[in-house]
Design a protein around this motif. Sequence first.
Motif, PDB file in Angstrom:
ATOM      1  N   ASN A 124       4.356 -68.050  71.694  1.00  0.00           N
ATOM      2  CA  ASN A 124       5.559 -68.241  70.885  1.00  0.00           C
ATOM      3  C   ASN A 124       6.176 -66.866  70.660  1.00  0.00           C
ATOM      4  O   ASN A 124       6.205 -66.331  69.557  1.00  0.00           O
ATOM      5  CB  ASN A 124       5.200 -68.924  69.562  1.00  0.00           C
ATOM      6  N   VAL A 125       6.660 -66.282  71.751  1.00  0.00           N
ATOM      7  CA  VAL A 125       7.172 -64.906  71.762  1.00  0.00           C
ATOM      8  C   VAL A 125       8.571 -64.925  72.356  1.00  0.00           C
ATOM      9  O   VAL A 125       8.812 -65.559  73.393  1.00  0.00           O
ATOM     10  CB  VAL A 125       6.252 -63.978  72.581  1.00  0.00           C
ATOM     11  N   SER A 126       9.492 -64.222  71.724  1.00  0.00           N
ATOM     12  CA  SER A 126      10.854 -64.139  72.243  1.00  0.00           C
ATOM     13  C   SER A 126      10.894 -63.169  73.418  1.00  0.00           C
ATOM     14  O   SER A 126      10.560 -61.996  73.278  1.00  0.00           O
ATOM     15  CB  SER A 126      11.810 -63.678  71.143  1.00  0.00           C
ATOM     16  N   LEU A 127      11.299 -63.664  74.583  1.00  0.00           N
ATOM     17  CA  LEU A 127      11.427 -62.843  75.782  1.00  0.00           C
ATOM     18  C   LEU A 127      12.894 -62.752  76.200  1.00  0.00           C
ATOM     19  O   LEU A 127      13.234 -62.806  77.376  1.00  0.00           O
ATOM     20  CB  LEU A 127      10.589 -63.424  76.914  1.00  0.00           C
ATOM     21  N   GLU A 128      13.753 -62.608  75.239  1.00  0.00           N
ATOM     22  CA  GLU A 128      15.179 -62.477  75.476  1.00  0.00           C
ATOM     23  C   GLU A 128      15.786 -61.550  74.430  1.00  0.00           C
ATOM     24  O   GLU A 128      15.204 -61.316  73.371  1.00  0.00           O
ATOM     25  CB  GLU A 128      15.863 -63.833  75.428  1.00  0.00           C
ATOM     26  N   TYR A 129      16.971 -61.018  74.754  1.00  0.00           N
ATOM     27  CA  TYR A 129      17.649 -60.123  73.820  1.00  0.00           C
ATOM     28  C   TYR A 129      18.140 -60.922  72.620  1.00  0.00           C
ATOM     29  O   TYR A 129      18.772 -61.970  72.764  1.00  0.00           O
ATOM     30  CB  TYR A 129      18.824 -59.429  74.500  1.00  0.00           C
ATOM     31  N   GLU A 130      17.825 -60.454  71.422  1.00  0.00           N
ATOM     32  CA  GLU A 130      18.218 -61.130  70.199  1.00  0.00           C
ATOM     33  C   GLU A 130      19.259 -60.291  69.461  1.00  0.00           C
ATOM     34  O   GLU A 130      19.072 -59.089  69.245  1.00  0.00           O
ATOM     35  CB  GLU A 130      16.998 -61.369  69.300  1.00  0.00           C
ATOM     36  N   ARG A 131      20.323 -60.930  69.095  1.00  0.00           N
ATOM     37  CA  ARG A 131      21.364 -60.232  68.352  1.00  0.00           C
ATOM     38  C   ARG A 131      20.890 -59.912  66.942  1.00  0.00           C
ATOM     39  O   ARG A 131      20.095 -60.640  66.360  1.00  0.00           O
ATOM     40  CB  ARG A 131      22.631 -61.076  68.285  1.00  0.00           C
ATOM     41  N   SER A 132      21.413 -58.846  66.396  1.00  0.00           N
ATOM     42  CA  SER A 132      21.055 -58.467  65.032  1.00  0.00           C
ATOM     43  C   SER A 132      21.639 -59.460  64.037  1.00  0.00           C
ATOM     44  O   SER A 132      22.756 -59.963  64.217  1.00  0.00           O
ATOM     45  CB  SER A 132      21.572 -57.054  64.726  1.00  0.00           C
ATOM     46  N   GLU A 133      20.860 -59.768  63.001  1.00  0.00           N
ATOM     47  CA  GLU A 133      21.341 -60.672  61.968  1.00  0.00           C
ATOM     48  C   GLU A 133      22.337 -59.997  61.021  1.00  0.00           C
ATOM     49  O   GLU A 133      23.016 -60.668  60.249  1.00  0.00           O
ATOM     50  CB  GLU A 133      20.163 -61.226  61.169  1.00  0.00           C
ATOM     51  N   LEU A 134      22.391 -58.678  61.074  1.00  0.00           N
ATOM     52  CA  LEU A 134      23.322 -57.943  60.225  1.00  0.00           C
ATOM     53  C   LEU A 134      24.609 -57.646  60.999  1.00  0.00           C
ATOM     54  O   LEU A 134      24.624 -57.601  62.231  1.00  0.00           O
ATOM     55  CB  LEU A 134      22.686 -56.632  59.757  1.00  0.00           C
ATOM     56  N   THR A 135      25.684 -57.471  60.260  1.00  0.00           N
ATOM     57  CA  THR A 135      26.960 -57.114  60.889  1.00  0.00           C
ATOM     58  C   THR A 135      26.945 -55.624  61.198  1.00  0.00           C
ATOM     59  O   THR A 135      27.042 -54.782  60.300  1.00  0.00           O
ATOM     60  CB  THR A 135      28.132 -57.451  59.957  1.00  0.00           C
ATOM     61  N   THR A 136      26.801 -55.312  62.472  1.00  0.00           N
ATOM     62  CA  THR A 136      26.686 -53.920  62.872  1.00  0.00           C
ATOM     63  C   THR A 136      27.654 -53.626  64.001  1.00  0.00           C
ATOM     64  O   THR A 136      28.149 -54.549  64.677  1.00  0.00           O
ATOM     65  CB  THR A 136      25.260 -53.584  63.336  1.00  0.00           C
ATOM     66  N   GLY A 137      27.940 -52.352  64.214  1.00  0.00           N
ATOM     67  CA  GLY A 137      28.803 -51.937  65.296  1.00  0.00           C
ATOM     68  C   GLY A 137      28.173 -50.810  66.094  1.00  0.00           C
ATOM     69  O   GLY A 137      27.486 -49.949  65.531  1.00  0.00           O
ATOM     70  N   PHE A 138      28.361 -50.847  67.394  1.00  0.00           N
ATOM     71  CA  PHE A 138      27.828 -49.802  68.270  1.00  0.00           C
ATOM     72  C   PHE A 138      29.008 -49.106  68.963  1.00  0.00           C
ATOM     73  O   PHE A 138      29.916 -49.772  69.482  1.00  0.00           O
ATOM     74  CB  PHE A 138      26.885 -50.417  69.324  1.00  0.00           C
ATOM     75  N   TYR A 139      28.966 -47.808  68.941  1.00  0.00           N
ATOM     76  CA  TYR A 139      30.067 -47.032  69.519  1.00  0.00           C
ATOM     77  C   TYR A 139      29.497 -46.065  70.548  1.00  0.00           C
ATOM     78  O   TYR A 139      28.442 -45.482  70.340  1.00  0.00           O
ATOM     79  CB  TYR A 139      30.802 -46.242  68.425  1.00  0.00           C
ATOM     80  N   TYR A 140      30.175 -45.950  71.680  1.00  0.00           N
ATOM     81  CA  TYR A 140      29.740 -45.020  72.710  1.00  0.00           C
ATOM     82  C   TYR A 140      30.978 -44.310  73.275  1.00  0.00           C
ATOM     83  O   TYR A 140      32.107 -44.827  73.223  1.00  0.00           O
ATOM     84  CB  TYR A 140      28.988 -45.756  73.830  1.00  0.00           C
ATOM     85  N   LYS A 141      30.735 -43.098  73.786  1.00  0.00           N
ATOM     86  CA  LYS A 141      31.836 -42.244  74.244  1.00  0.00           C
ATOM     87  C   LYS A 141      32.036 -42.304  75.748  1.00  0.00           C
ATOM     88  O   LYS A 141      33.138 -42.033  76.233  1.00  0.00           O
ATOM     89  CB  LYS A 141      31.567 -40.794  73.836  1.00  0.00           C
TER      90      LYS A 141
END
Length: 350
Positions: free
Chosen positions: A45-62
């Motif tokens: 019973n293990v998640s083997l997939e990408y899980e989205r964050s439960e918090l409202t977050t933002g990622f920024y890259y240049k």
Amino acid sequence: MVEVMHMRHRLSSDTRFVNGIVLDHGGRNNDMPKHLENAYILTCNVSLEYERSELTTGFYYKNPEEKARMVGAERKISDDRVRQIIELKRKVCTKENGRTFVVINQKGIDPIALEMLSKEGILALRRAKRRNMERLVLACGGEAVNTTDNLSVDILGQAGLVQEYTIGDDTYTFVENAKIGKSCTLVVKGPNDHTIAQIKDAIRDGLRAVKNAYESGAVVPGAGAFEVALHDHLIRFIDTVSGKQKMGVRAYADAMLVTPKTLAENSGLDVQQCLISLQEASVTARKQGKWVGLRLDTGDVLDPVAAGILDVVIVKKSLIESTGDIVAQLLLVDEIMKAGRRGAGGPPQQ
């Protein structure tokens, strides 16, 4: 832990017993093997997939390099879990022992993880039902794990055959020849819903009969033999009582013959002739310490014990004990209705 699963497919004679589990889905990658023998079963019973964050977050890259590093970091957790499973597979499955490997996961497996597993020849099933996870452990052994850390061969179950079938638009995975065998599946097949419903009803009746016999630990001869013998015993018991009790004992004895009467009537036989034959043979059999019952195809008598026709003691006991209570309730209703008519000239007011 016996599951009755039905499939509208082929004929009713194709209904069969599976020493293991039948899952109502298959692998989600076309390159995965469809037929595995002598397999290890990893129940997890293990998640083997990408899980989205439960918090409202933002990622920024240049720049694209930062985006690639961020994607790699997101994939690292699930990829590491898949690599730990692959490492265990390589450890326990070698060319010498010829073992194969199956992963059955209660949570999701994303396409990238499925591709990694398929390249190692691993059959992976995702989104398995919780009840099937519990039954897998009972059938195949091992234990269900919630993490991929410190995996060892001790947590693996074993099955002789794991095969995927496609029936119409549905896919099924049969986990057969389980090692422990404390859970099994009955696959009911039939050309139409009516046939399937009849088979399932007969299976449930049989399972209940086996359960009752196992719990009571005793059986009595069937085919009406018990009722005929009880009638014979009560008729002889009448000589030991006096007064109106004789009428009650005789009525109760005659009521016992309802079962052989019904058997003969439903079989299209001569009811009176069958009863006479049974009662005459019962007197002779009682002296020899044997039983006689009704043979439904010919109307003759037979030895139900030798024919394997048996009834459960707990069922017979329950019927005999309940008859007195039912009769008392019916008589009580009659008395109430009579009292109402005498008192008000009609039935009692609600």
